[in-house]
Design a protein around this motif. Structure first.
Motif, PDB file in Angstrom:
ATOM      1  N   GLU A  18     -61.272  69.295  93.271  1.00 37.85           N
ATOM      2  CA  GLU A  18     -60.323  70.365  92.969  1.00 37.85           C
ATOM      3  C   GLU A  18     -59.429  70.671  94.174  1.00 37.85           C
ATOM      4  N   MET A  19     -60.031  70.668  95.368  1.00 40.80           N
ATOM      5  CA  MET A  19     -59.254  70.940  96.582  1.00 40.80           C
ATOM      6  C   MET A  19     -58.256  69.815  96.857  1.00 40.80           C
ATOM      7  N   GLU A  24     -52.552  68.304  96.995  1.00 41.74           N
ATOM      8  CA  GLU A  24     -51.549  67.321  96.568  1.00 41.74           C
ATOM      9  C   GLU A  24     -50.483  67.987  95.699  1.00 41.74           C
ATOM     10  N   LYS A  25     -50.920  68.760  94.729  1.00 44.41           N
ATOM     11  CA  LYS A  25     -49.993  69.345  93.751  1.00 44.41           C
ATOM     12  C   LYS A  25     -49.108  70.439  94.353  1.00 44.41           C
ATOM     13  N   TYR A  26     -49.690  71.335  95.120  1.00 44.72           N
ATOM     14  CA  TYR A  26     -48.931  72.503  95.569  1.00 44.72           C
ATOM     15  C   TYR A  26     -48.328  72.377  96.967  1.00 44.72           C
ATOM     16  N   LEU A  27     -48.945  71.619  97.849  1.00 39.35           N
ATOM     17  CA  LEU A  27     -48.388  71.459  99.192  1.00 39.35           C
ATOM     18  C   LEU A  27     -47.792  70.080  99.429  1.00 39.35           C
ATOM     19  N   GLY A  28     -47.920  69.193  98.454  1.00 42.43           N
ATOM     20  CA  GLY A  28     -47.290  67.881  98.570  1.00 42.43           C
ATOM     21  C   GLY A  28     -47.968  66.941  99.552  1.00 42.43           C
ATOM     22  N   LEU A  29     -49.224  67.225  99.912  1.00 40.64           N
ATOM     23  CA  LEU A  29     -49.953  66.310 100.770  1.00 40.64           C
ATOM     24  C   LEU A  29     -50.535  65.196  99.909  1.00 40.64           C
ATOM     25  N   GLU A  36     -65.616  56.625 107.531  1.00 41.44           N
ATOM     26  CA  GLU A  36     -66.890  56.881 106.869  1.00 41.44           C
ATOM     27  C   GLU A  36     -67.776  57.697 107.808  1.00 41.44           C
ATOM     28  N   PHE A  37     -67.938  58.976 107.482  1.00 42.10           N
ATOM     29  CA  PHE A  37     -68.741  59.872 108.302  1.00 42.10           C
ATOM     30  C   PHE A  37     -70.151  60.063 107.765  1.00 42.10           C
ATOM     31  N   GLY A  38     -70.449  59.480 106.612  1.00 38.84           N
ATOM     32  CA  GLY A  38     -71.769  59.647 106.024  1.00 38.84           C
ATOM     33  C   GLY A  38     -71.904  60.882 105.159  1.00 38.84           C
ATOM     34  N   VAL A  39     -70.833  61.635 105.007  1.00 39.93           N
ATOM     35  CA  VAL A  39     -70.789  62.792 104.097  1.00 39.93           C
ATOM     36  C   VAL A  39     -69.486  62.706 103.317  1.00 39.93           C
ATOM     37  N   GLY A  40     -69.468  63.314 102.149  1.00 37.87           N
ATOM     38  CA  GLY A  40     -68.254  63.303 101.343  1.00 37.87           C
ATOM     39  C   GLY A  40     -67.136  64.090 101.997  1.00 37.87           C
ATOM     40  N   GLY A  41     -65.924  63.720 101.666  1.00 38.18           N
ATOM     41  CA  GLY A  41     -64.786  64.434 102.216  1.00 38.18           C
ATOM     42  C   GLY A  41     -63.497  63.718 101.925  1.00 38.18           C
ATOM     43  N   ALA A  42     -62.411  64.246 102.456  1.00 37.75           N
ATOM     44  CA  ALA A  42     -61.085  63.656 102.273  1.00 37.75           C
ATOM     45  C   ALA A  42     -60.195  64.102 103.416  1.00 37.75           C
ATOM     46  N   TRP A  43     -59.213  63.254 103.730  1.00 41.34           N
ATOM     47  CA  TRP A  43     -58.159  63.622 104.660  1.00 41.34           C
ATOM     48  C   TRP A  43     -56.863  63.635 103.881  1.00 41.34           C
ATOM     49  N   GLU A  56     -67.191  67.834 102.244  1.00 40.37           N
ATOM     50  CA  GLU A  56     -67.937  68.273 101.065  1.00 40.37           C
ATOM     51  C   GLU A  56     -69.289  68.841 101.485  1.00 40.37           C
ATOM     52  N   VAL A  57     -69.614  70.012 100.945  1.00 40.69           N
ATOM     53  CA  VAL A  57     -70.900  70.661 101.202  1.00 40.69           C
ATOM     54  C   VAL A  57     -71.545  71.022  99.875  1.00 40.69           C
ATOM     55  N   ASP A  58     -72.859  71.247  99.898  1.00 43.88           N
ATOM     56  CA  ASP A  58     -73.567  71.698  98.704  1.00 43.88           C
ATOM     57  C   ASP A  58     -73.125  73.116  98.361  1.00 43.88           C
ATOM     58  N   LYS A  59     -73.238  73.466  97.118  1.00 43.41           N
ATOM     59  CA  LYS A  59     -72.881  74.820  96.690  1.00 43.41           C
ATOM     60  C   LYS A  59     -73.627  75.874  97.502  1.00 43.41           C
ATOM     61  N   GLU A  60     -74.877  75.555  97.905  1.00 45.94           N
ATOM     62  CA  GLU A  60     -75.669  76.494  98.696  1.00 45.94           C
ATOM     63  C   GLU A  60     -75.006  76.806 100.038  1.00 45.94           C
TER      64      GLU A  60
END
Length: 124
Positions: A18-19, A24-29, A36-43, A56-60
């Protein structure tokens, strides 16, 4: 040593997809290469520069509150930007910066992070 600009902001989120879509949609990035850091994520990039790093982190863990009040971008294209946000129902607050030729468009991303996008006053 001379600091010249903010390189990037790193945001923890339990809403990774969602982020990515929001920035992408609102700021045009655009979502791009990330080591590969071993955890989920995006640049998220503007041109060749990764401006927003998502981890990316757990909901907790999502309740961890950083001590960053906001982060900001300098931009052009005020009317187009404000219209895009209005069309999609994104709440904003527009403020002139006293003594500076800047107008800030304050908003929150879909995870509640405060952002302001700064435009020169001659565009408003």
């Amino acid at each position: 040593m001379e600091i010249r600009r903010l390189d990037h902001v790193n945001i923890r989120t339990s809403k990774l997809d969602e982020m990515i879509a929001w920035y992408e949609k609102y700021l045009g990035l655009r979502n791009g290469h990330r080591p590969e850091f071993g955890v989920g994520g995006a640049w998220l990039y503007k041109g060749d520069h990764a401006m927003v790093h998502l981890v990316e982190v757990d909901k907790e863990c999502a309740s961890v509150e950083p001590k960053v009040e906001h982060f900001a971008f300098t931009a052009t294209g005020y009317s187009e930007f404000v219209e895009r946000l209005k069309t999609h129902g994104i709440a904003t607050e527009v403020a002139r910066v006293p003594g500076l030729p800047i107008v800030q468009v304050n908003l929150e991303d879909c995870d509640g992070n405060h952002i302001h996008v700064d435009f020169p006053t001659d565009e408003v």
